[in-house]
Design an enzyme around this catalytic site. Sequence first.
Site, PDB file in Angstrom:
ATOM      1  CB  CYS A  69      -0.855  -0.025   1.266  1.00 28.52           C
ATOM      2  SG  CYS A  69      -2.002  -1.392   1.508  1.00 28.52           S
ATOM      3  CG  HIS A  71      -1.253   3.321   4.621  1.00 27.16           C
ATOM      4  ND1 HIS A  71      -1.140   1.971   4.158  1.00 27.16           N
ATOM      5  CD2 HIS A  71      -0.530   3.185   5.888  1.00 27.16           C
ATOM      6  CE1 HIS A  71      -0.386   1.065   5.139  1.00 27.16           C
ATOM      7  NE2 HIS A  71      -0.175   1.942   6.095  1.00 27.16           N
TER       8      HIS A  71
END
Length: 585
Positions: free
Chosen positions: A83, A144
């Site tokens: 990610c 993130h």
Amino acid sequence: ASFLLLCVRSPLVTPLIFGLLLQAPLTQPSTTTRPNFVLLLADDLGIGDVGCYGNDTIRTPNIDRLAKEGVKLTQHIAAAPLCTPSRAAFLTGRYPLRSGMDAVNDYRVIFWNAGSGGLPPNETTFAKILQQQGYSTGLIGKWHQGVNCESRNDHCHHPLKHGFDYFYGMPFTLISDCQPTETPEMDRAFRRKLWLATQMIGLITLTAVLGRLTGLISVQWKTLTCLAGFSLLFFVSWFSSYGFVRHWNCIMMRNHGITEQPMVTDRTTSLILRESISFIERNKQKPFLLFLSFLHSHTPLITTEKFLGRSRHGLYGDNVEEMDWMVGQILDAIDKEGLKDKTLVYFASDHGGWLERQEGKRQLGGWNGIYKGGKAMGGWEGGIRVPGIFRWPGVLPSGRVIDEPTSLMDIYPTVVHLAGGAVPQDRVVDGRDLLPLLRGRAAHSEHEFLFHYCGVHLHAARWHQRDTGAIWKAHYVTPIFSPPGAGACYDRGFCPCSGEGVTHHEPPLLFELSQDPFEAQPLSADTEPLFDSVVRRIGRAVEEHRRTLTPVPEQLSVSNVVWKPWLQPCCGTFPFCWCDKEGDS
């Protein structure tokens, strides 16, 4: 009439009239080249989970509709198999190690909201350029990419510092720890070791105290007090972070303010959808960029009751079908506001599906179709080949399929150029403008070579030999599957990038993907006459690529990744961090 006759007879005026007549159509692209942008990015979705990419059991009619009405890319490649680095590359158009956003250790993503690492402030995202071009820019969902650097409220890595006017969502990522009923996911193996060490230290302390009380051990009470104090400090040192993961990491924010700590997962989907549609409605009168970064289909696969039990693939399939429904709701909102022909819609996933994610017999990760490997594997196709769909009615052809190498990094220059901006010239940008390829005005991708990293380690490289159409791919490092032949690292939970868990290949494993997309039969000098020349050509490209890399601070170093209480976002007085402003409203 006499005036017109005079003009026609004049050798000077006639070219001028024709020039003016020809100039009119040239003004039209200036309106069509500044569309709205709706970028839809799924989380951990495998390319084999989508109907238009071959899945006939999970229903994705809205994503399939995008492909039918637009352009589908069959060789769309993520710049990283996890990610944080993949999204950093998506936002900046650069390989993540150029910004320090790829790992030099086993901590390959942002681990805490209270870490100090993140997307550096000197990186220029496509959102920042569009903001400068007059666009309203919004990020809904997962970030993130870090939050703070030195203090709890400096927000140096926050979306609002990277070009977004509005943010609603998770500064972190969805994990099973966010769901109280689920088995903890974050750093599970390390947490078990800490518990074991705590129990051993506690047992030693208790044994020493009992020995002193019974006279079996001659030890001073002062020593025992110090030992007991050490036991307590050791426990507090790690339990203060890992014992409260749900409070520290599972939070929702609106701009700089925390709205839920911890988040209430039962309503997260409806809130994200509501915020996305509201952003479109608020900004329909001016150009806008909406980056909807789904929490689907990452574990714990939060799915509303309406979709539970609907698919043939358990909870994971239910979750994907719900995400597809959300895509449909967004498309309906665009249509309702009359923006369909003015909006470029893009759908992709940040990397491949997570093969090892299981709980007992339940498969909680995605499927990567015919491609080998999955999430966390930097070289194998299953970890990096993802869905890629564009729709822009009237500009892009409908039903077009492109089997050319493209990258998530290509979104950066494509969006920037369409918005009337300029790609930064003071740094290397690895993405390429896709518009000529998408519109059919270019036959081939501008990517001759793509490089596939696992952390900072180069695992593979691909060469698109345009004159022959061949797609050569050389693997220099591959993970060791466990158990052997299983196709993933089930014993570890993730495949590593280096160390004892990988195999180095010299010469590299070579595949021709147009003939062997499964990466099942490596070529050799005996079976492929061009083997040596292809390996040498890819090797030269790797060396040329490495010469473009410059040292940068490591954002995912251990010192940047660890939990720092003074950086913890908190909606109360630390450590009493709790609020539910959505419930209050």
